[in-house]
Design a protein around this motif. Sequence first.
Motif, short mmCIF file in Angstrom:
data_model
loop_
_atom_site.label_atom_id
_atom_site.label_comp_id
_atom_site.label_asym_id
_atom_site.label_seq_id
_atom_site.Cartn_x
_atom_site.Cartn_y
_atom_site.Cartn_z
N GLY A 174 -8.40 -25.83 24.87
CA GLY A 174 -8.69 -25.56 26.28
C GLY A 174 -7.95 -24.25 26.57
N VAL A 175 -7.53 -23.40 25.40
CA VAL A 175 -6.98 -21.93 25.73
C VAL A 175 -8.02 -20.96 25.35
CG1 VAL A 175 -4.72 -22.87 24.96
CG2 VAL A 175 -6.37 -22.07 23.25
N HIS A 176 -9.37 -21.15 25.04
CA HIS A 176 -10.06 -20.18 24.96
C HIS A 176 -11.71 -20.72 25.31
CE1 HIS A 176 -8.06 -16.73 23.22
NE2 HIS A 176 -7.67 -17.59 22.46
N TYR A 177 -12.46 -19.92 25.93
CA TYR A 177 -13.86 -19.99 26.12
C TYR A 177 -14.69 -19.93 24.92
CZ TYR A 177 -13.26 -19.27 31.10
OH TYR A 177 -12.69 -19.31 32.21
N PRO A 178 -15.83 -20.65 24.49
CA PRO A 178 -16.34 -20.42 23.19
C PRO A 178 -16.77 -18.90 23.24
CG PRO A 178 -17.37 -22.18 24.57
CD PRO A 178 -16.29 -21.54 25.34
N THR A 179 -17.03 -18.04 24.12
CA THR A 179 -17.54 -16.74 23.86
C THR A 179 -16.44 -15.79 23.48
OG1 THR A 179 -17.37 -16.43 26.33
CG2 THR A 179 -19.67 -16.52 25.29
N ASP A 180 -15.14 -16.27 24.03
CA ASP A 180 -13.59 -15.77 23.36
C ASP A 180 -13.71 -15.93 21.79
OD1 ASP A 180 -13.17 -15.20 25.96
OD2 ASP A 180 -11.62 -17.16 26.10
N VAL A 181 -14.06 -17.02 21.20
CA VAL A 181 -14.21 -17.29 20.01
C VAL A 181 -15.18 -16.50 19.15
CG1 VAL A 181 -14.36 -19.02 18.26
CG2 VAL A 181 -12.98 -19.52 20.15
N VAL A 182 -16.59 -16.62 19.54
CA VAL A 182 -17.60 -15.62 19.18
C VAL A 182 -17.13 -14.17 18.95
CG1 VAL A 182 -19.90 -15.01 19.27
CG2 VAL A 182 -19.24 -17.55 19.85
N GLN A 206 1.04 -24.91 25.78
CA GLN A 206 1.51 -24.45 27.05
C GLN A 206 1.86 -22.88 26.74
OE1 GLN A 206 0.75 -26.16 29.63
NE2 GLN A 206 0.09 -27.72 28.65
N GLY A 207 2.16 -22.36 27.87
CA GLY A 207 2.80 -21.10 27.65
C GLY A 207 1.76 -19.92 27.32
N LYS A 208 0.51 -19.88 27.63
CA LYS A 208 -0.32 -18.87 27.18
C LYS A 208 -0.45 -18.38 28.46
CE LYS A 208 -1.26 -20.17 22.92
NZ LYS A 208 -1.09 -18.94 21.64
N THR A 209 -0.03 -16.96 28.49
CA THR A 209 -0.26 -16.24 29.72
C THR A 209 -0.92 -14.75 29.63
OG1 THR A 209 2.08 -14.97 29.30
CG2 THR A 209 2.09 -17.08 30.71
N GLU A 230 -9.82 -8.16 30.74
CA GLU A 230 -8.95 -8.73 31.73
C GLU A 230 -9.60 -10.20 31.97
OE1 GLU A 230 -8.20 -6.25 34.96
OE2 GLU A 230 -6.47 -5.12 33.80
N ARG A 231 -9.78 -10.90 30.94
CA ARG A 231 -10.54 -12.18 31.55
C ARG A 231 -9.32 -13.35 31.11
NH1 ARG A 231 -15.15 -15.50 27.64
NH2 ARG A 231 -16.16 -16.41 29.61
N PRO A 232 -9.07 -14.14 32.59
CA PRO A 232 -8.20 -15.06 32.59
C PRO A 232 -8.24 -16.41 31.37
CG PRO A 232 -8.72 -14.49 34.60
CD PRO A 232 -9.82 -14.02 33.66
N ARG A 233 -7.21 -16.93 30.94
CA ARG A 233 -7.42 -18.08 30.49
C ARG A 233 -8.29 -19.10 31.02
NH1 ARG A 233 -5.54 -17.92 24.73
NH2 ARG A 233 -4.02 -16.43 24.73
N PRO A 234 -9.20 -20.14 30.40
CA PRO A 234 -9.99 -20.83 31.17
C PRO A 234 -9.14 -21.82 31.95
CG PRO A 234 -9.95 -21.51 28.69
CD PRO A 234 -9.22 -20.00 29.06
N PHE A 235 -8.02 -22.35 31.57
CA PHE A 235 -7.38 -23.38 32.34
C PHE A 235 -6.86 -22.73 33.92
CE2 PHE A 235 -4.58 -21.74 29.37
CZ PHE A 235 -3.53 -20.93 29.62
N ARG A 236 -6.85 -21.40 34.05
CA ARG A 236 -6.56 -20.77 35.16
C ARG A 236 -7.84 -20.87 36.15
NH1 ARG A 236 -1.68 -18.21 35.18
NH2 ARG A 236 -0.78 -17.74 33.38
N ASP A 237 -9.15 -20.72 35.77
CA ASP A 237 -10.18 -20.95 36.61
C ASP A 237 -10.51 -22.05 36.52
OD1 ASP A 237 -9.61 -18.06 37.33
OD2 ASP A 237 -11.00 -17.33 35.63
#
Length: 240
Positions: free
Chosen positions: A159-167, A111-114, A95-102
């Motif tokens: 801007g829709v993922h952290y680097p660790t999301d990708v890794v 847009q539209g990534k919820t 349950e990790r929020p998208r980076p632009f939310r934090d």
Amino acid sequence: MAGLASDGTNPDVSLLHDINGLAKAAPGWLDRVMGFVGEYGIMLGLVLVTLWCWWSVRRRGAPEDSVSAVAGIVWAPLAAALAVLVNIPIRGFVERPRPFRDHDGLEVLVQGKTDYSFVSDHATLAMAIAVGLFIADKRFGLAAIVLALAEGFCRVYMGVHYPTDVVGGFALGTAVALLLAPVALALLTPFTATVARSPRAGWLVRSRKASGGARSGHETVELTDPRRGADGGGERDLAA
């Protein structure tokens, strides 16, 4: 996981701002291109590489080589689909929020990534396909891996993922494609061999040109067989 990303001194967040900062400095048209490439373009490129790989392997090598290679190519998209299914409970658990939310100040190109952020579906799909292709054909697999790495960069740039999301997506896609490959290929190879023997569907595994060469050689042996008769028919066929 979200707590780890809330600290601005966290390397994950710092790298996010460094890569996404490139989007802030880039002209608008480039950001639009990167947004399309990261959302759709690279995935389309992987589909084209997969089709090119299939077209190539069915036209060369021995029949058994084509069968095993095509089985590996079939496994690539199946591995990607399975990896995304595995990711569903992972996302719900983390349950990790998208980076632009934090984090304020990010340049968000799509847009539209919820949904949740960890792990990246795009990175998972791309690397699973790439590793599956690498199993089938190393040259095409390496090209696909380069595209998968570019996909990961684009997801952070957008801007829709952290680097660790990708890794995490890379790791998940690789694990599914590699660890389940022995079982998958053991099931897919006999199926592919059956398709190759089909008069109607055999072209999916072995091109007519490649198969025709073997048949022509067999026919030549029959035509030049001296046991066909003593009237010299075999020699006339050979001369023809």
